[in-house]
Design an enzyme around this catalytic site. Sequence first.
Site, short mmCIF file in Angstrom:
data_model
loop_
_atom_site.label_atom_id
_atom_site.label_comp_id
_atom_site.label_asym_id
_atom_site.label_seq_id
_atom_site.Cartn_x
_atom_site.Cartn_y
_atom_site.Cartn_z
N CYS A 130 37.50 31.97 16.44
CA CYS A 130 36.23 31.23 16.44
C CYS A 130 36.22 30.29 15.25
CB CYS A 130 35.06 32.20 16.35
SG CYS A 130 33.45 31.39 16.36
N HIS A 178 32.68 33.13 25.68
CA HIS A 178 32.61 33.07 24.21
C HIS A 178 31.53 32.07 23.77
CE1 HIS A 178 34.73 32.88 20.12
NE2 HIS A 178 33.87 31.87 20.08
N GLU A 179 31.55 30.88 24.38
CA GLU A 179 30.58 29.84 23.98
C GLU A 179 29.17 30.22 24.42
OE1 GLU A 179 31.72 27.94 21.89
OE2 GLU A 179 33.84 28.17 22.33
N HIS A 181 27.42 32.28 22.00
CA HIS A 181 26.90 31.57 20.83
C HIS A 181 25.46 31.09 21.06
CE1 HIS A 181 30.14 31.38 17.94
NE2 HIS A 181 31.00 30.85 18.80
ZN ZN Z 1 33.03 30.73 18.50
#
Ligand code: ZN
Length: 175
Positions: free
Chosen positions: A100, A142-143, A146
């Site tokens: 990341c 993953h995004e 966020h």
């Molecule tokens: Zn990330």
Amino acid sequence: MPVLEIIQLGHPLLRSSAQLVDNIQDQNIQNLIDNLIATVGQANGVGIAAPQVAESYQLFIVASRPNLRYPNAPTMQPTAMINPQVLAHSSEVVKGWEGCLSIPEIRGYVPRYEAIEIEYTDRNGKLQKQELTDFVARIFQHEYDHLNGIVFLDRLESTHDIITEQEYQKRIVGT
Ligand code: ZN
């Protein structure tokens, strides 16, 4: 296009929920998309979410391509995904290595759904529905995390699944 500063773990915005984008045609949003694409390219990333540059919007870029940090990534056009949703997912979960840009110098072996059905609005305001699999599905998940203040460390099964970037390059990329 300016490269933006990427905030690092510890910054409270990485632990906050992002707000919906209500006017995609707004010049600030369009500029943010261009700047995120420039920033992820320069950082050798395969994705970046707006909260990582301290812009707390439900918007991220998926930009898979082989680079120094991910030599085996598939190639695709950098794509802005706005107000994304996961509609369905496979029962199958697979583990894979992730890093990341907000958590430098470490990698984690993270379980993710193998396939997902998703929906997002593109930068032209058009609703898009897609099925993503494997590495690109991993980037999306993953995004997407966020946008909800979640980072890959939260998804690990064990702290033993964390290694340094140096060992990752030696042991995983090298094999
Ligand atoms: Zn990330």
